[in-house]
Design an enzyme around this catalytic site. Structure first.
Site, PDB file in Angstrom:
ATOM      1  N   SER A 200       0.613  -1.067   0.002  1.00 40.09           N
ATOM      2  CA  SER A 200      -0.022  -0.063  -0.035  1.00 40.09           C
ATOM      3  C   SER A 200       0.875   1.346   0.170  1.00 40.09           C
ATOM      4  O   SER A 200       1.833   1.368  -0.824  1.00 40.09           O
ATOM      5  CB  SER A 200      -1.078   0.035   1.101  1.00 40.09           C
ATOM      6  OG  SER A 200      -2.038   0.808   1.034  1.00 40.09           O
ATOM      7  N   ASP A 450      -8.565  -6.239  -4.843  1.00 42.23           N
ATOM      8  CA  ASP A 450      -8.475  -5.107  -3.901  1.00 42.23           C
ATOM      9  C   ASP A 450      -9.440  -4.042  -4.125  1.00 42.23           C
ATOM     10  O   ASP A 450      -9.926  -3.723  -5.350  1.00 42.23           O
ATOM     11  CB  ASP A 450      -7.133  -4.445  -4.295  1.00 42.23           C
ATOM     12  CG  ASP A 450      -6.497  -3.538  -3.586  1.00 42.23           C
ATOM     13  OD1 ASP A 450      -7.076  -2.707  -3.015  1.00 42.23           O
ATOM     14  OD2 ASP A 450      -5.224  -3.275  -3.241  1.00 42.23           O
ATOM     15  N   HIS A 496      -7.186  -5.654  -0.263  1.00 34.38           N
ATOM     16  CA  HIS A 496      -6.120  -4.727  -0.135  1.00 34.38           C
ATOM     17  C   HIS A 496      -5.035  -5.202   0.792  1.00 34.38           C
ATOM     18  O   HIS A 496      -5.280  -5.115   2.151  1.00 34.38           O
ATOM     19  CB  HIS A 496      -6.778  -3.341  -0.015  1.00 34.38           C
ATOM     20  CG  HIS A 496      -5.572  -2.347   0.198  1.00 34.38           C
ATOM     21  ND1 HIS A 496      -4.734  -2.179  -1.126  1.00 34.38           N
ATOM     22  CD2 HIS A 496      -5.144  -1.480   1.140  1.00 34.38           C
ATOM     23  CE1 HIS A 496      -3.947  -1.305  -0.640  1.00 34.38           C
ATOM     24  NE2 HIS A 496      -4.129  -0.745   0.500  1.00 34.38           N
TER      25      HIS A 496
END
Ligand SMILES: *[C@@H]1O[C@H](CO)[C@@H](O)[C@H](O)[C@H]1NC(C)=O
Ligand SMILES: *[C@@H]1O[C@H](CO)[C@@H](O)[C@H](O)[C@H]1NC(C)=O
Ligand SMILES: *[C@@H]1O[C@H](CO)[C@@H](O)[C@H](O)[C@H]1NC(C)=O
Ligand SMILES: *[C@@H]1O[C@H](CO)[C@@H](O)[C@H](O)[C@H]1NC(C)=O
Ligand SMILES: *[C@@H]1O[C@H](CO)[C@@H](O)[C@H](O)[C@H]1NC(C)=O
Ligand SMILES: *[C@@H]1O[C@H](CO)[C@@H](O)[C@H](O)[C@H]1NC(C)=O
Ligand SMILES: *[C@@H]1O[C@H](CO)[C@@H](O)[C@H](O)[C@H]1NC(C)=O
Ligand SMILES: *[C@@H]1O[C@H](CO)[C@@H](O)[C@H](O)[C@H]1NC(C)=O
Ligand SMILES: *[C@@H]1O[C@H](CO)[C@@H](O)[C@H](O)[C@H]1NC(C)=O
Ligand SMILES: *[C@@H]1O[C@H](CO)[C@@H](O)[C@H](O)[C@H]1NC(C)=O
Ligand SMILES: [Ca+2]
Length: 583
Positions: A200, A450, A496
């Protein structure tokens, strides 16, 4: 303890190996190992040093195998000359000398944090690396960049911006690597392998290093990076603007039902009916989301955060309670879902950006329940709103309303903030020639479901690097040349930076750092990326991830990685609404 990992051939161990952990772990030893003059204009604060042995610590994560570890926890601070009240804190964990394998690991953050507390550091210890994190100079390891980004309304703290953008990580690696060499007595000619791991925002931070500091890195294991910042952060608001434009605010349960129906319908398209939608490309080509209209949905009342998407990073004001949600999927609800998945187009019908894959949650679209009116209402995505308020308007950290905001507004925000943050946060510089020439390797992966960073964002960057670096090669030749040192994998069904509770049988690349080390040091190419089922009935099962552009396809229970041009085309978008190249 480390011996549970089979992959690593015993590396040459420094002469320090006869020493114990406590032999290298004291304040005075750490003080003596502080590297002086490593970066011009930086002063290390010797009085700030702490060092303590930690033993028998149980660690568990999606990003490395479970382990029990011993290490030396060192912290110290430095400052940049000429900046008042400047203080940057580093924390570095050192393995026992007998476990040290001449490796350094830098770790990154998530959201607007530049570190992940100390939750990423064990990965280093497990693989015989000294591992470090930085506080970016933001005030503490738990202070995020946004808390100190605004000096006054209209004035950003540009030191914070650059530290967050890329500078703090460069300093961490320069200081941390020399400190590690000094502690373990490595000479200048002895190799210290240097790795980065992050997901991320931590993935964006990793790319910020690989793109700029080719010589500093041997390899990076990067998940779902939050790069192409101006597009990525602004697109978080797209789902909300769709709801506002279509004037329909779906109950979260209705959207979850659409997701569940999509998963159920597309699961078998990959050749294996296992509850995991592994081929979102085939789903895009063959599934009509309108077939979900009229399906019954039901979600029980809850007192926790509203809606089913409890993994969402979204702020849920006061943990408001939600009523039972019971109804049928509406044409309006499907129109919202379909428009979101289609991605942002401007008022002239040109594409400005792209969206999540079918089967991903609709986290950005989550509405909030108003118990006064008994209706579901707009809930502005926090990360998207913050990008506008903090980095474009520079007068706050939240967006209070979307009044007057249209698809064209979103496009303009993407373009204007791309220009403004091109050199700091955008992080999609596509020419990696220096890194490649220096022998660097990248393992890059992205959950195919995601719901926070579109999976196609990672594919777009990989394709940009291919086009920029292999412009004269055929698609296949360029892709194969790139795959020799930079590979991108989609993770079937994954969310995610984590496995996905809605597709529990899906795999997750838990050993990616070890596989990267094996690639760099032992030339073991991760033709497929090793992955493990981390939840559900099949927990512990091993699976392999295909390297894009190859796609997984099961025949009679056996997976192949196949080339499928029509599927590849679903990952690539012409952003014809944007007047300059978007890598
Ligand atoms: C390590 O932890 C285990 C389980 O928590 C315990 O049984 C053992 O005594 C501990 N060993 C040391 C050296 O502290
Ligand atoms: C590492 O040391 C710092 C400074 O003393 C301390 O704040 C932190 O809690 C320590 N972390 C661990 C895991 O021991
Ligand atoms: C910016 O202005 C807002 C609204 O007037 C105010 O609430 C806020 O405190 C100001 N922020 C700073 C950093 O001065
Ligand atoms: C979606 O599927 C999950 C199980 O995978 C279930 O827990 C959830 O209740 C379902 N949601 C709806 C709205 O049917
Ligand atoms: C949901 O609504 C349907 C139709 O109105 C009804 O038959 C059913 O009993 C309801 N279910 C629950 C659990 O309230
Ligand atoms: C709920 O709706 C009422 C009436 O429109 C409004 O005054 C109130 O601010 C809303 N509550 C929240 C939490 O938005
Ligand atoms: C922040 O700036 C924007 C753009 O100038 C303005 O529209 C908005 O009202 C301001 N917000 C606050 C809280 O001052
Ligand atoms: C691609 O071909 C052009 C034209 O022949 C040439 O000028 C260029 O140097 C080539 N680029 C690469 C990276 O080989
Ligand atoms: C691959 O993952 C499995 C668990 O799924 C693990 O046991 C094995 O050690 C891993 N292999 C490599 C080379 O990382
Ligand atoms: C499919 O798998 C079954 C069981 O392993 C085997 O008996 C059969 O021959 C296979 N069929 C084909 C076409 O490979
Ligand atoms: Ca499947």
């Amino acid at each position: 303890m480390i011996s549970s990992l089979p992959l690593l051939a015993a590396a040459s161990v420094a002469s320090a190996s006869s020493k114990s952990l406590s032999d290298i772990c004291s304040k005075s030893i750490a003080q003596a190992a502080l590297p002086s003059d490593i970066i011009q204009g930086i002063t290390l604060d010797s009085t700030s040093v702490t060092a303590a042995v930690v033993t028998n610590s149980s660690v568990s994560s999606d990003f490395f195998p479970d382990a029990i570890i011993d290490y030396c926890n060192v912290t110290f601070a430095y400052s940049h000359d000429g900046i008042a009240d400047d203080r940057v804190l580093l924390e570095i964990w050192l393995p026992a000398p007998s476990e040290f394998q001449n490796r350094w690991l830098s770790t990154g953050g998530g959201g607007l944090a530049i570190n992940s507390g100390d939750s990423s550091l064990p990965g280093g210890i497990i693989y015989g690396a000294a591992a470090g994190m930085t506080d970016g100079g933001f005030g503490s390891f738990s202070t995020n960049a946004d808390a100190v980004m605004l000096l006054a309304n209209g004035t950003l703290n540009y030191e914070t911006l650059y530290m967050f953008g890329y500078k703090a990580h460069w300093e961490l690696s320069k200081i941390g690597k020399q400190f590690t060499k000094n502690i373990f007595g490595l000479s200048d000619s002895q190799k210290l392998y240097s790795y980065y791991q992050g997901c991320s925002e931590g993935g964006r931070e990793g790319w910020s290093q690989v793109q700029r500091y080719a010589e500093e890195w041997d390899g990076a294991a990067i998940g779902a990076p939050a790069f192409r910042w101006s597009f990525q952060q602004t697109q978080h608001l797209y789902s909300n603007v769709v709801e506002q434009t279509l004037d329909y605010y779906p109950p979260p349960c209705e959207l979850e039902k659409i997701v569940n129906e999509t998963i159920a319908a597309c699961d078998p398209l990959d050749g294996k009916t296992d509850g995991v939608l592994s081929r979102s490309d085939l789903c895009m080509l063959h599934f009509d989301i309108e077939s979900t209209i009229g399906k019954l949905y039901y979600c029980a009342a809850s007192t926790g955060p509203s809606g089913p998407f409890k993994l969402s990073k979204r702020q849920s004001p006061g943990g408001s309670s939600t009523p039972v949600q019971n109804g049928t999927v509406s044409a309006k609800g499907v129109e919202v879902a379909k428009t979101i998945l289609n991605g942002l187009h401007d008022s002239e019908g040109r594409r400005a950006y792209f969206s999540y894959r079918p089967g991903a949650g609709f986290d950005d679209a989550q509405t909030q329940y108003n118990s006064t009116t008994g209706k579901w209402e707009l809930s502005i995505d926090q990360l998207g709103g913050e990008h506008i308020a903090l980095l474009i308007w520079k007068n706050g950290t939240t967006l209070d309303s979307l009044d007057g905001v249209t698809y064209d507004t979103l496009k303009e925000w993407m373009i204007s903030s791309m220009q403004e943050y091109y050199s700091t946060l955008q992080t999609v510089w596509p020419d990696l020639t220096p890194f490649h020439k220096a022998g660097g390797k990248v393992i890059h992966f992205h959950g195919e479901a995601d719901a926070s960073i579109p999976t196609a964002s990672s594919i777009r960057y990989w394709e940009s690097v291919r086009q920029v670096m292999y412009p004269n090669e055929s698609y296949t030749d360029g892709a194969n040349a790139l795959k020799e040192w930079y590979r991108v994998y989609t993770v079937p069904g994954a969310a995610h930076c984590s496995p996905n509770p809605l597709m529990p049988n899906g795999p997750w690349p838990q050993t990616s750092l070890g596989n990267l080390i094996d690639w760099v040091e032992n030339n073991v190419t991760p033709t497929t990326l090793n992955a493990t089922v981390l939840q559900g009935d099949n927990i512990g099962d091993n699976q392999q991830l295909c390297a894009y552009p190859l796609r997984p396809l099961w025949k009679n229970g056996t997976m192949d990685c196949v080339y499928d041009r029509a599927s590849i085309d679903t990952w690539n978008y012409d952003l014809d609404a944007i007047p300059v190249p978007v890598y």
